[in-house]
Motif scaffolding. Structure first.
Motif, PDB file in Angstrom:
ATOM      1  N   THR A 191       0.835  -1.218   0.000  1.00  0.00           N
ATOM      2  CA  THR A 191       0.000   0.000   0.000  1.00  0.00           C
ATOM      3  C   THR A 191       0.862   1.257   0.000  1.00  0.00           C
ATOM      4  OG1 THR A 191      -1.780  -1.138   1.178  1.00  0.00           O
ATOM      5  CG2 THR A 191      -1.799   1.271   1.214  1.00  0.00           C
ATOM      6  N   LEU A 192       1.901   1.265   0.841  1.00  0.00           N
ATOM      7  CA  LEU A 192       2.793   2.427   0.912  1.00  0.00           C
ATOM      8  C   LEU A 192       3.557   2.618  -0.400  1.00  0.00           C
ATOM      9  CD1 LEU A 192       4.195   2.053   4.547  1.00  0.00           C
ATOM     10  CD2 LEU A 192       2.585   3.770   3.713  1.00  0.00           C
ATOM     11  N   LEU A 193       3.972   1.519  -1.019  1.00  0.00           N
ATOM     12  CA  LEU A 193       4.671   1.618  -2.302  1.00  0.00           C
ATOM     13  C   LEU A 193       3.744   2.178  -3.384  1.00  0.00           C
ATOM     14  CD1 LEU A 193       6.695  -1.741  -2.344  1.00  0.00           C
ATOM     15  CD2 LEU A 193       7.626   0.578  -2.104  1.00  0.00           C
ATOM     16  N   PHE A 194       2.492   1.753  -3.367  1.00  0.00           N
ATOM     17  CA  PHE A 194       1.514   2.221  -4.355  1.00  0.00           C
ATOM     18  C   PHE A 194       1.253   3.717  -4.205  1.00  0.00           C
ATOM     19  CE2 PHE A 194      -3.125   2.899  -5.246  1.00  0.00           C
ATOM     20  CZ  PHE A 194      -3.014   2.882  -6.630  1.00  0.00           C
ATOM     21  N   THR A 195       0.970   4.171  -2.983  1.00  0.00           N
ATOM     22  CA  THR A 195       0.693   5.592  -2.769  1.00  0.00           C
ATOM     23  C   THR A 195       1.944   6.442  -3.002  1.00  0.00           C
ATOM     24  OG1 THR A 195       1.079   5.288  -0.381  1.00  0.00           O
ATOM     25  CG2 THR A 195      -1.192   5.164  -1.149  1.00  0.00           C
ATOM     26  N   GLY A 196       3.100   5.907  -2.622  1.00  0.00           N
ATOM     27  CA  GLY A 196       4.350   6.639  -2.836  1.00  0.00           C
ATOM     28  C   GLY A 196       4.662   6.844  -4.302  1.00  0.00           C
ATOM     29  N   LEU A 226      -1.834  -3.270  -9.111  1.00  0.00           N
ATOM     30  CA  LEU A 226      -2.252  -4.640  -9.437  1.00  0.00           C
ATOM     31  C   LEU A 226      -1.954  -5.592  -8.278  1.00  0.00           C
ATOM     32  CD1 LEU A 226      -3.213  -6.879 -11.340  1.00  0.00           C
ATOM     33  CD2 LEU A 226      -0.895  -6.950 -12.297  1.00  0.00           C
ATOM     34  N   ILE A 227      -0.739  -5.483  -7.712  1.00  0.00           N
ATOM     35  CA  ILE A 227      -0.367  -6.352  -6.586  1.00  0.00           C
ATOM     36  C   ILE A 227      -1.264  -6.063  -5.374  1.00  0.00           C
ATOM     37  CG2 ILE A 227       1.483  -7.040  -5.022  1.00  0.00           C
ATOM     38  CD1 ILE A 227       1.965  -7.839  -7.923  1.00  0.00           C
ATOM     39  N   LEU A 228      -1.556  -4.787  -5.141  1.00  0.00           N
ATOM     40  CA  LEU A 228      -2.437  -4.418  -4.024  1.00  0.00           C
ATOM     41  C   LEU A 228      -3.835  -4.998  -4.240  1.00  0.00           C
ATOM     42  CD1 LEU A 228      -2.961  -2.882  -1.418  1.00  0.00           C
ATOM     43  CD2 LEU A 228      -3.394  -0.829  -2.781  1.00  0.00           C
ATOM     44  N   ALA A 229      -4.318  -4.963  -5.473  1.00  0.00           N
ATOM     45  CA  ALA A 229      -5.633  -5.529  -5.784  1.00  0.00           C
ATOM     46  C   ALA A 229      -5.648  -7.039  -5.509  1.00  0.00           C
ATOM     47  CB  ALA A 229      -5.990  -5.252  -7.243  1.00  0.00           C
TER      48      ALA A 229
END
Length: 242
Positions: A191-196, A226-229
């Motif tokens: 999640t942090l990687l996605f938002t970052g 995609l990974i978060l999903a």
């Protein structure tokens, strides 16, 4: 007694100019024009940039702790994590060599250290050459950060970064699909990687204007999403039995 006051004011000005660089510092604090659209974007970009760096200090710690606690790297693709390490190494060394503002790439330093730690743990728990990996990687980074390496080589490295990011995330996504679950992947870290990476699209446009950097973060955002999903989809599902 006036000197300490002057020093304090000077220190305060220098601190503020980290987030409000010139000419925006004068525009805000001399002309008192806080509605300047250009300067608002500059300040937002700086604050986001340093916020991302602060978050990156511990962004992969949940993933590292999850592997360490389980004493297993089950569900984590070694090739995927290795490609991710290559990608973040490329972005960091390229940003450093191009003398971009530290706020535009500084989180890469912490991501490099933490991703390298994850690669080491994956190899260690699979009883492979973990120590050899650390030695080889350290030597490679020492070379890429040295004055010997050419900007042209780093540009090629960064150009290949987009493909590397796609391969990294698609391999992990395929591993998740085959396993019917996400194993030891940390939802917090992803999640942090996605938002970052989403925030980095804006800060890269503002602070570097470099198409290679911007595109790499666009691709990274899509792939991390995609990974978060998948993590959300498989949240309450049991992995497939062997």
């Amino acid at each position: 007694m006036a000197k300490p006051v002057t020093d304090e004011v000077s220190l305060l000005e220098r601190t503020l100019q980290v987030f409000v660089p010139q000419p925006c510092y004068d525009e805000f604090f001399v002309n008192l024009n806080f509605l300047d659209a250009y300067c608002q974007k500059v300040v937002l970009s700086k604050c986001l940039g340093y916020g991302i760096i602060l978050g990156a200090v511990l962004v992969k710690l949940p993933q590292i702790l999850k592997i360490f606690k389980a004493k297993s790297a089950e569900g984590i693709s070694f090739i995927s994590v290795l490609f991710e390490l290559i990608a973040v190494s490329a972005t960091t060394t390229y940003g450093y060599a191009m003398k971009f503002p530290f706020s535009s790439y500084g989180e890469g330093i912490f991501l490099v250290l933490q991703t390298a730690a994850i690669v080491y743990l994956v190899l260690y728990y699979r009883k492979q050459q973990a120590l050899l990996f650390l030695v080889i990687y350290t030597l490679c980074m020492a070379y890429l950060l040295s004055p010997v390496v050419s900007i042209q080589l780093l540009s090629v490295f960064q150009s290949a970064n987009i493909v590397v990011v796609i391969l990294s995330k698609m391999i992990q996504a395929l591993t998740n699909f085959r396993n019917g679950g996400t194993g030891q992947l940390s939802a917090i870290t992803v999640t942090l990687l996605f938002t970052g990476s989403l925030a980095r699209i804006f800060t890269s446009q503002q602070e570097t204007g470099d198409t290679l950097i911007i595109m790499s973060f666009v691709v990274s955002s899509v792939c991390n999403g995609l990974i978060l999903a998948q993590i959300l989809y498989y949240w309450n599902r049991k992995p497939k039995a062997d």
